[in-house]
Design a protein around this motif. Structure first.
Motif, PDB file in Angstrom:
ATOM      1  N   PHE B  18       0.827  -1.216   0.000  1.00  0.00           N
ATOM      2  CA  PHE B  18       0.000   0.000   0.000  1.00  0.00           C
ATOM      3  C   PHE B  18       0.858   1.262   0.000  1.00  0.00           C
ATOM      4  N   ALA B  22       1.584   3.829  -3.145  1.00  0.00           N
ATOM      5  CA  ALA B  22       1.349   5.260  -2.947  1.00  0.00           C
ATOM      6  C   ALA B  22       2.611   6.057  -3.296  1.00  0.00           C
ATOM      7  N   LEU B  54      -6.336   9.683  -3.323  1.00  0.00           N
ATOM      8  CA  LEU B  54      -6.226   8.265  -2.983  1.00  0.00           C
ATOM      9  C   LEU B  54      -4.902   7.954  -2.309  1.00  0.00           C
ATOM     10  N   ILE B  55      -3.840   8.634  -2.760  1.00  0.00           N
ATOM     11  CA  ILE B  55      -2.534   8.427  -2.134  1.00  0.00           C
ATOM     12  C   ILE B  55      -2.612   8.831  -0.667  1.00  0.00           C
ATOM     13  N   ILE B  57      -5.228   8.857   1.226  1.00  0.00           N
ATOM     14  CA  ILE B  57      -6.009   7.851   1.956  1.00  0.00           C
ATOM     15  C   ILE B  57      -5.153   6.618   2.249  1.00  0.00           C
ATOM     16  N   LEU B  58      -4.407   6.179   1.244  1.00  0.00           N
ATOM     17  CA  LEU B  58      -3.562   4.996   1.429  1.00  0.00           C
ATOM     18  C   LEU B  58      -2.533   5.228   2.533  1.00  0.00           C
ATOM     19  N   LEU B  61      -4.403   5.482   6.092  1.00  0.00           N
ATOM     20  CA  LEU B  61      -4.911   4.183   6.536  1.00  0.00           C
ATOM     21  C   LEU B  61      -3.772   3.184   6.733  1.00  0.00           C
ATOM     22  N   GLY B  62      -2.757   3.268   5.894  1.00  0.00           N
ATOM     23  CA  GLY B  62      -1.602   2.369   6.028  1.00  0.00           C
ATOM     24  C   GLY B  62      -0.940   2.563   7.375  1.00  0.00           C
TER      25      GLY B  62
ATOM     26  N   ILE C 167     -10.603  -1.183   8.100  1.00  0.00           N
ATOM     27  CA  ILE C 167      -9.429  -0.451   7.606  1.00  0.00           C
ATOM     28  C   ILE C 167      -8.774  -1.218   6.466  1.00  0.00           C
ATOM     29  N   PHE C 170     -10.872  -0.750   3.391  1.00  0.00           N
ATOM     30  CA  PHE C 170     -10.694   0.545   2.738  1.00  0.00           C
ATOM     31  C   PHE C 170      -9.314   0.660   2.086  1.00  0.00           C
ATOM     32  N   LEU C 171      -8.314   0.009   2.688  1.00  0.00           N
ATOM     33  CA  LEU C 171      -6.983   0.006   2.053  1.00  0.00           C
ATOM     34  C   LEU C 171      -7.042  -0.667   0.685  1.00  0.00           C
ATOM     35  N   ALA C 174      -9.071   1.499  -1.717  1.00  0.00           N
ATOM     36  CA  ALA C 174      -8.333   2.648  -2.244  1.00  0.00           C
ATOM     37  C   ALA C 174      -7.314   2.189  -3.287  1.00  0.00           C
ATOM     38  N   LEU C 175      -6.726   1.010  -3.047  1.00  0.00           N
ATOM     39  CA  LEU C 175      -5.793   0.467  -4.032  1.00  0.00           C
ATOM     40  C   LEU C 175      -6.516   0.227  -5.360  1.00  0.00           C
ATOM     41  N   LEU C 177      -9.186   1.728  -6.444  1.00  0.00           N
ATOM     42  CA  LEU C 177      -9.502   3.029  -7.047  1.00  0.00           C
ATOM     43  C   LEU C 177      -8.278   3.620  -7.742  1.00  0.00           C
ATOM     44  N   LEU C 178      -7.125   3.479  -7.106  1.00  0.00           N
ATOM     45  CA  LEU C 178      -5.900   4.033  -7.691  1.00  0.00           C
ATOM     46  C   LEU C 178      -5.537   3.252  -8.966  1.00  0.00           C
TER      47      LEU C 178
END
Lengths: 327, 187, 501
Positions: B18, B22, B54-55, B57-58, B61-62, C167, C170-171, C174-175, C177-178
């Motif tokens: 992740f 990013a 998105l980066i 968010i990653l 959350l990461g 979490i 969502f990780l 999001a991956l 989505l990216l």
């Protein structure tokens, strides 16, 4: 038909499951048509021709949809395949002429051997039928002049051919609006009818499907025969505006091609089959049903016609830059 | 010890997958996007806006996930915390089955890796050898590794190759890989 | 002309031996194409299109629509039996369908999937027949802001799909989505994350990703779990139509999911892609099930399958009533209709009521045939599970390769599948849910492009999402849901109560 042919062949092959290609006459297996857009009405055009041509050659010609980067991905995919005639480029203007002009591709139309031209389709400016603000094209331009950047429109992708032709007209009239892109031009139709857009550019297929819910303001072509497709709507020049492009230049068209180094006898076989397929009455009728006009140009006219289009489109690219600078 | 390995693994996954993605994306935005003039401006021209969100968010959350992994590890003194989350477990292969008594884990693990290598070799070779040869070889090798006798393996491999070739190549009109030595599946 | 006159006019065209036979054949072909990994309904319709050139209109449309219906359900069968989602839609079905099969209930799971598909499909058909013009008008009011708001709603579903590890969900979401941003950006024309590879100009092919993530990772886990030479225990299957009653026991779920499916189907561009995950998430949030969701709950299969076949009927609404196709499959269907000389739109209903009626009847019959064929063929599908693992695993890998290659004849796609297979394996080892990646990949382009379109059409920036009533309403729901998701666990009881309402 196709299915039955496949099954009989399949049974025959069960006996001799593996053979070396090249031992038999071309074509001894399926030929692929690499089509540069997503599935839809325009793809049906290629499928009609491919099916008829496959009948001539007694093989199947699947049309493989390979969308991406305005057709560039399809061309690059096809270029990776060997020059043996088993891969046909469905050569639309965008990847064949526009992409090199825009610097997105390192080929020119001279790098391919043409089979035959397939069809052409013209573009038109359309509005909602009940939109009283725009009885005609000058009214639209007056509105755009009075409200700079306020008119919202879509042509599909921002740097595609329809936008180029429109940009040329807008530049000549010295008006501009806000362009909102979609991946394919058909998708904008819903938002025109839903009231988001003030006008959009359409092609014959989409127009025919929606003809009772839109009104054509102007046809983007100077050719007399195109007017009939849009049910007698006026052309840009009928309002006294100069389209700045002639012949095929402001239109979408495709020319089926193979790689330059394809053996001459293979090219000949493909040309004969395609010519025979295009000449069939039922094929012509189906194409016209969808609003696409068979162009019937032979391989000897390729350089002249495609070359002329390239020269004229450069002015369209300049126009698009002008429009985009106003965004 | 096992628990420690698990925590290190948990953190490595977050960091490599992740946060790694990013970071790579951020680097592309700074270089490639900027070079194409697409990393700033309005919604029409700014292609970086959505990826940047998105980066972010990653990364957030990461970091939270890493923190949680460490906290769970510290708090836990019971057996194998984090290994048996009921929900995520549900996606794994065979729910509630005990390990195979016939073959030890290490042997099975080795077989899985050999299969993975055979499969990768197949993907690399299918464009060169063509569909019939490469497919037969892959299937034969994998059947053999998983414990089929060579004779049965070769028969099943051949039949599968021909059947699938006919279904896809002829009925579904797919042009199967031909390979540079030109052995094709006829259509 | 009333709708009943239309149907009566259409029955004359449909009830001919040729039309009925071709609808049946199309349904069978669709089922099989859907079962094969990689190939979905779209591929089937494109493939059979040339055959349709030579047929009269109703037999041709009946065949193509039946492929659409059969193909939309076929994917569920391979998802249940082998954890290969034949289509991205079926990625939601495998969440509960595959665990059901692993618990020895493969026959029940397939029967349930087939029954729910047929029932959902018929529901979508009834809505299509009676409310097409009304709903079509409603769909026109959905502009980019509404689409963005809906996409956001879909993304919040990730929280439900991965409830216990929000979490991590969502990780991976999001991956996804990216990853969806890879390729040429249709707004700026910039190439994003393509690293100079032309194969990436249109991003990763979603089917290659899905097959890799789910099927490939599963095969290697299967090798590791051993028992390669053991005869698997498989539920005894007798051909019976009792699964219809099994499905009908979930009547609330069935109705709710069918409504969700039809609604998303009727929105052009959202299509069925959003329906199955949304229906699954709603079912899970409301679920009272003996078996927890994600471990083989019947409700999960019912929700996804009824939603995704109801969406077929839904997509035909804008296609026929507005001449605006709902998704790629219906775009090809519309192309076929145009080729046959009929122009969809309100006038088609007046000018050619017999054709419209014929299409309606063909669609309903396609769903009935789907049910019959699906139940009759269930033993065949389940018999695959009788194969010893040492045979099954290599054969499945082989099918995955050929199926993914068939998408666009690309060896690159095979490597994409391989890469995502490895990624899926690692993520599963560490308890990450994989479904959010698929949700992200599907919703990413819808969310981003409609967000940017909304801003472009807006005169006052982000307020555009709140100026329009429908969009504002969905956004308010979104905000409430986000607050709900972020609430700590002790509020869970209250949360479930709210979800019930």
């Amino acid at each position: 038909m196709t299915l039955f042919r496949s099954i009989t062949k399949g049974l025959a092959v069960l006996a001799v499951s593996v053979t070396a290609s090249g031992a038999t006459e071309f074509p001894d297996r399926n030929i692929e048509n690499i089509y540069p857009w997503g599935p839809g009405t325009t793809m049906a055009i290629s499928q009609i021709i491919a099916d008829a041509m496959g009948n001539e050659l007694d093989v199947s010609i699947p049309v493989v949809s390979t969308p991406g980067a305005s057709g560039v991905k399809a061309f690059k995919t096809a270029l990776e395949k060997p020059a043996d005639g088993y891969t046909i480029f469905d050569g639309y203007v965008a990847p064949l002429v526009l992409a090199p002009l825009l610097g997105n591709a390192d080929w020119s139309y001279k790098d391919f051997t043409p089979l035959y031209s397939a069809t052409s389709n013209s573009f038109a400016i359309i509005v909602r039928p009940d939109d009283n603000r725009f009885p005609d094209l000058p009214a639209l331009f007056d509105y755009m002049r009075a409200n700079p950047g306020k008119a919202r429109y879509s042509t599909g992708a921002v740097n595609n051919l329809p936008h180029m032709v429109l940009a040329k007209v807008l530049q000549t009239a010295d008006v501009y609006g806000t362009v909102i892109p979609f991946d394919e031009s058909e998708q904008a139709m819903k938002d025109l009818r839903g009231g988001v857009f003030d006008f959009i550019i359409t092609n014959p297929g989409t127009y025919k499907a929606n003809k009772d819910n839109v009104r054509v303001l102007a046809v983007l072509s100077e050719l007399e025969e195109v007017v009939a497709i849009y049910d007698g709507a006026p052309r840009v020049q009928d309002y006294g505006y100069d389209l700045g492009m002639s012949g095929l230049s402001p239109m979408g068209w495709n020319w089926w091609l193979v790689r330059k180094d394809t053996p001459a006898d293979v090219v000949e076989t493909l040309r004969t089959a395609m010519a025979a397929a295009l000449a069939r009455d039922d094929v012509q009728e189906k194409l016209l049903n969808l609003g696409y006009v068979p162009t019937n140009y032979g391989p000897d006219q390729y350089d002249e016609i495609v070359g002329a289009v390239g020269a004229e489109l450069q002015s369209g690219i300049d126009a698009i830059e002008w429009v985009m600078s106003k965004q | 010890m096992i628990k420690n390995k698990r925590v290190i693994g948990e953190i490595a996954v977050v960091a490599l997958i992740f946060l790694g993605v990013a970071g790579g994306a951020l680097q592309q935005i700074a270089t490639s996007f900027a070079a194409q003039n697409a990393s700033s401006g309005g919604p029409l021209k700014n292609a970086a806006m959505f990826p940047q969100l998105l980066i972010a968010i990653l990364v957030v959350l990461g970091c939270v996930q890493i923190g949680m992994s460490i906290r769970t590890h510290r708090l836990s003194n019971g057996p194998a915390t984090g290994e048996t989350r009921p929900d995520a477990r549900s996606e794994s292969a065979v729910p509630g089955e005990p390990p195979d008594p016939a073959e030890p884990r290490a042997v099975l693990h080795r077989k899985a890796i050999i299969c993975l290598v055979i499969f990768a070799a197949y993907l690399g070779g299918v464009g060169i050898l063509g569909y019939p040869v490469a497919t037969f070889t892959m299937l034969f090798a994998m059947f053999f590794v998983l414990g089929t006798s060579p004779l049965v393996a070769s028969i099943v491999a051949f039949l599968a190759m021909v059947t699938v070739g006919i279904v896809f190549g002829m009925l579904l009109n797919v042009v199967l890989p031909i390979g540079i030595i030109g052995i094709s599946f006829p259509s | 002309m009333s709708i009943f006159d239309t149907l009566i006019a259409g029955s004359g065209l449909f009830f001919t031996p040729l039309a009925i036979l071709l609808t049946l054949v199309g349904c069978l072909a669709g089922l099989i194409i859907g079962v094969l990994p990689g190939l979905g309904p779209l591929m089937g319709i494109v493939l059979m299109m040339p055959v349709a050139f030579y047929l009269p209109p109703i037999p041709a449309m009946g065949m193509l629509i039946a492929i659409f219906v059969g193909g939309s359900c076929g994917g569920a069968i391979s998802a249940i039996v082998l954890r290969i989602p034949g289509t991205p839609l079926a990625a939601a079905t495998l969440l509960d369908g595959y665990p059901m099969a692993q618990r020895g209930r493969a026959g029940d799971a397939i029967g349930l999937a087939v029954s729910s598909s047929a029932l959902g499909g018929i529901f979508g058909g009834i809505v299509l027949i009676f409310f097409a013009p009304v709903l079509a008008g409603f769909a026109l009011r959905f502009a980019p802001p509404e689409y963005f708001a809906l996409a956001l709603l879909g993304l919040i579903c990730i929280a439900v799909v991965s409830q216990e590890s929000t979490i991590k969900g969502f990780l991976t979401g999001a991956l996804g989505l990216l990853l969806a941003t890879i390729g040429t950006d249709s707004f700026s024309q910039a190439n994003r994350f393509t690293f100079g590879q032309y194969q990436l100009l249109n991003g990763f092919h979603i089917v290659a990703v899905v097959v890799g993530l789910f099927a490939l990772s599963e095969m290697f886990l299967q090798v590791q779990s051993g028992r390669l030479d053991q005869k698997p225990k498989v539920q005894k299957i007798t051909v019976s139509f009792k699964s219809l009653f099994m499905a009908l026991r979930h009547k609330t779920n069935l109705l709710r999911s069918s409504i969700i499916g039809t609604f998303f189907g009727a929105l052009p561009g959202a299509g069925g892609v959003m329906s199955s995950f949304t229906a699954y998430a709603v079912a899970k949030a409301n679920g009272k099930s003996d078996v927890p969701y994600g471990q083989g709950a019947e409700g999960g299969v019912v929700a996804t399958e009824s939603a995704n076949n109801a969406a077929c009927g839904g997509t035909l609404i804008p296609t026929l009533a507005l001449a605006i196709p709902g998704d790629a499959s219906s775009a090809v269907l519309m192309g076929a209709l145009l080729l046959l000389g009929f122009f969809p739109g309100p006038d088609l209903f007046e000018r050619n009521p017999d054709v419209v009626g014929g299409i309606f009847i063909a669609y309903i019959f396609a769903n009935i045939f789907l049910f019959i064929l699906g139940i009759l063929l269930t033993p065949v599908f389940v018999s695959v599970l009788k194969l010893k693992k040492k045979f099954l695993i290599p054969l499945v890998l082989h099918l995955c390769v050929v199926g993914v290659f068939a998408l666009q004849s690309s060896v690159f796609d095979l490597w994409v599948m391989f890469g995502f297979g490895v990624l899926g394996y690692v993520l599963r080892k560490f308890d990450y849910p994989l479904a959010p990646i698929v949700i992200g990949l599907i919703l990413g382009p819808i969310a981003e492009s409609n967000f940017r379109r909304s801003l472009l059409m807006s005169d006052d920036g982000a307020m555009v999402f709140f100026d329009r009533p429908v969009s504002a309403l969905i956004m308010v729901v979104n905000v409430l849901l986000i607050i709900l998701v972020l609430l700590p666990d002790k509020w869970r009881v209250w949360k479930t109560r709210v979800a019930d309402i």
